[in-house]
Design a protein around this motif. Sequence first.
Motif: not given
Length: 795
Positions: A437-438, A460, A465, A611-614, A616-617
């Motif tokens: 996790d970040s 997931d 997901s 996105s969700d991935e971005e 999450g940073t």
Amino acid sequence: MTKPIIVALFWSGVTSLALAQAAVPAKAPEKDPRVDDYEKAVKDLKKISGGSTFYVRRKEILLEIPESRVGKLFHLQASFATGLDTALMHAGMFLGTQDVETYRFDRHDEQLWLMEPNIRYRWDPKDPFALGSSRTFPEAILGTYKIEQQNPEKKLLLINVTTLFTGELFRLQETVSSMLGGPYMPDREKLSVESVKSFDDNAVVAMKYHFINPRGATEATSLMAALGLGGQNTLEDERSAQVAVNYTFWFRKDTGYKPRVEDSRIGFFSNDFFNLDRFYNAERTEHFINRFQLEKADPKAALSRPVKPLVWVLDPSIPAEFRGAIRDGILRWNKAFEPLGFKDAIEVQETPKDPDFNHADGRYNVVRMLVGPPAPFGAISLFRTDPLTGQIFNASITIDSNTIRDMMIEYTRSQQSFDGSALNVREFVLRQTAQTDSESFRLFASPQEKLMRTWQKALDKNHRSHERCDFAQELAESSMAMWSALPPGMALSKVDFVKSFLSDMVCHEMGHCLGLRHNFAGSTNLTTEQLGDQAITSKLGVSASVMDYTPINAAAVLRGKGDFFSSVIGPYDRWAIEYGYKPIDSDKVSERFELGRIAAKNGLPGLTYSSDEEAGTDWNPRAVKFDAAKDPMKFSAAMMQAINRAQANVIENTPKAGEPYSKRTGLLLSLLARKMREARNISRFVGGVNISRTYKGDAVERMPIEAVSAADQRYAVQLLVKNFLQVGAMTYPVSVLQTMTSDESASPWNAPLRQVISSQQSRIAVSLLGANTIDRIAENAQRTPKTPYTLVEHY
């Protein structure tokens, strides 16, 4: 001389023989005895006719399958008609690890084998590498069905397919046991076939199950209860658990649907597979976006109704008071389809009077409402896709009624809303351990968010997901906190306030059902000043995309008027729908060319995607959940101003006579949590990096990686120090500290507010001085050598 006589005699004999044969009646062909056996076998059984023919024999289900369908693909989807109040088993949730399962029957002597094709890997049988591929990616054999009867005249086979619907294929027993704290065993005697109905395009089988555990479930062993994600025991007796499941069954047929490829500049969910035909491509994974099949009834008309509109049904579980708000949230999306030539692409209907209606029936797109203990989601979108093409077959939205209830009664945070664990400063400052996790999440996430992350990881793991969404819950919490900041005497009632929230929330979930992912760049479209101007927000929305996680509009709250929530879809939403649903005549223009032309609008006002991935940073301040405005730090300052106003109003006006002080405590803790959300957002500007999905040749070409300016990094530190870290930044009157009690029904609490606040302050300080942040500040100084924000200045 004798040969002609012999020939004549020969022909005379043949003629006589033919005449003799003609005089004898032709013998009728013998009837195959299997035909009579077949008819006798089904004579007294209940027959269900339609696109597929079934027979019911007591607790058994028989399928009459034409030989022409042997070897052909069919789909099976399963949904809980009634649930057991756990995170993965609420009514309406999917059963199984896939949206839609795909099988076929292959014949082997007197049996049909249930085959599951390996569709994650695909190739053309004529491809030079086809043989090698077939040796590497085997199919699965999941069942054997004896051919009970055959009708050779009609070319029909009769098989007992009961095990398709007893739950084993979908691991129902395993799911029940893990959710309730098993082991639960199926009670076969009480297994019942509630109904079997066959329609032109599909069939629906409703099953009811009973599971038993002589020892009973224990909440401590229930997976979901242990994680704090629902799972409260709602069983009358822990030894007995009943659940109903609806199965939708249909054979594939060609509807003319054409898969559409994904483009990373626009966020769609997709069905992905490894395409072995792309042997020489750098990227061998194919991505087909998820979308409904939507076609114009009159392709030549500028505006035409669809051949088959997207019809949504309001389930009877929704109270009449809120049905209009839900309808409005769904129909907002028609504005995106009109420029593409579709009139009334989306329709909303009241519950059909059809006696066959069931909310878990795959023939309907449904909005339903749960009633029970709180779910781990405020609302969730569920859609079923064709695993081969990405086409959305059907979809639903499930709303937890507790979200509405909590807003109406001003449900507030409890003392458990803050992480009370000791902070390991060395872990962050010295970067001692690797984490999945970040850093931002580990520092600032509330216990509820951490539990939600566990829920999301479970989704997931089960390949689901696209169901992850916690927008509704946190929007509701921010809205409840900000209600106290609104000036008294407003014409807006609490009910109308909640309905506006509900429309916004449903509109977001509807976007998911159309195939759209979250877009966390949408909130950066308008300035803070523009967000306070209803003339602007009523046209462009509070965000460029309703698929962002946008908080209640603090600029409107401070003015006491305007759009507190989005009331329209944004420019990004219309752009994304254009990419996914625009009719393209491939005879006139290459589809890939036209899709590329649409995607190349990337960078125009409002047309950006993160996105969700971005989100999450730790470091991209433009891809953040629950931020807002083109100048997000200025919006955070406005949000903190509104929070301070709300805090003053709460201290002055609550509790009222006859109310406990615990209500004020909850409201103040809610406001504190909202304020910490702003600290979390601001901290990402320090050492921050903006990422762009720009392609060469886009309408607006931006730098793919751009450091946050020194001025913005400097301003972020100043905001954090002023509002959170300096002496006196976070104080409460002594009279409040002396009355800060918790709910009497909750665990005892002695209101250690100094400890709660200092713990949060420590987390902010660590976010500024952690090794990862220091690394990024140093990197950014290299990217902006003329005007750097240096480590010397930072320290």
